[in-house]
Design a protein around this motif. Sequence first.
Motif, short mmCIF file in Angstrom:
data_model
loop_
_atom_site.label_atom_id
_atom_site.label_comp_id
_atom_site.label_asym_id
_atom_site.label_seq_id
_atom_site.Cartn_x
_atom_site.Cartn_y
_atom_site.Cartn_z
N UNK A 120 -1.60 1.09 -4.61
CA UNK A 120 -2.31 0.37 -3.57
C UNK A 120 -3.31 1.30 -2.90
N UNK A 121 -4.58 0.88 -2.88
CA UNK A 121 -5.64 1.67 -2.24
C UNK A 121 -5.93 1.19 -0.82
N UNK A 122 -5.81 -0.10 -0.59
CA UNK A 122 -5.93 -0.71 0.74
C UNK A 122 -4.74 -1.64 0.88
N UNK A 123 -4.10 -1.65 2.05
CA UNK A 123 -2.89 -2.45 2.24
C UNK A 123 -3.04 -3.81 1.58
N UNK A 124 -2.09 -4.11 0.68
CA UNK A 124 -2.13 -5.32 -0.13
C UNK A 124 -1.18 -6.36 0.45
N UNK A 125 -1.68 -7.57 0.65
CA UNK A 125 -0.84 -8.68 1.13
C UNK A 125 -1.01 -9.83 0.16
N UNK A 126 0.13 -10.42 -0.23
CA UNK A 126 0.11 -11.54 -1.17
C UNK A 126 1.08 -12.62 -0.70
N UNK A 127 0.80 -13.84 -1.13
CA UNK A 127 1.73 -14.96 -1.01
C UNK A 127 2.28 -15.18 -2.40
N UNK A 128 3.61 -15.29 -2.49
CA UNK A 128 4.23 -15.46 -3.79
C UNK A 128 5.11 -16.71 -3.84
#
Length: 120
Positions: A109-117
């Motif tokens: 991760x290079x920039x904080x990663x946010x996902x909906x799963x």
Amino acid sequence: MTIEVGRLVASTIADAASVALEHEPVPADQVVSGAPTTGHLVLDDDGGRVVGVWEMTPGAMHDTEADEVFVVLAGAATVEFQHPVADPIILGPGSVVRLTAGTRTIWTVRQTLRKVYVAP
């Protein structure tokens, strides 16, 4: 957002992009580099599928995946596939990915990663 014990209340809205997540350090045996943390929140769990939000701060970690489909909301990362071997994928806002249970990966991760799963 209205959630009652892991269930969204019908006809309400959840702001997955800004909901607060409690983070924990990635276990030392999974860290590849840096000091990443992860946080998650289950938005809905009907017993047949789970919908949630997951986030990881910069750094790299090993993982073994579950069956899921996700959409990246924010951030930048690369996922490398160790087994079965496949080309790495670059993630950014709008990326939609399907993962298969048991796949071994490295998330960088290079920039904080946010996902909906969504997972079974």
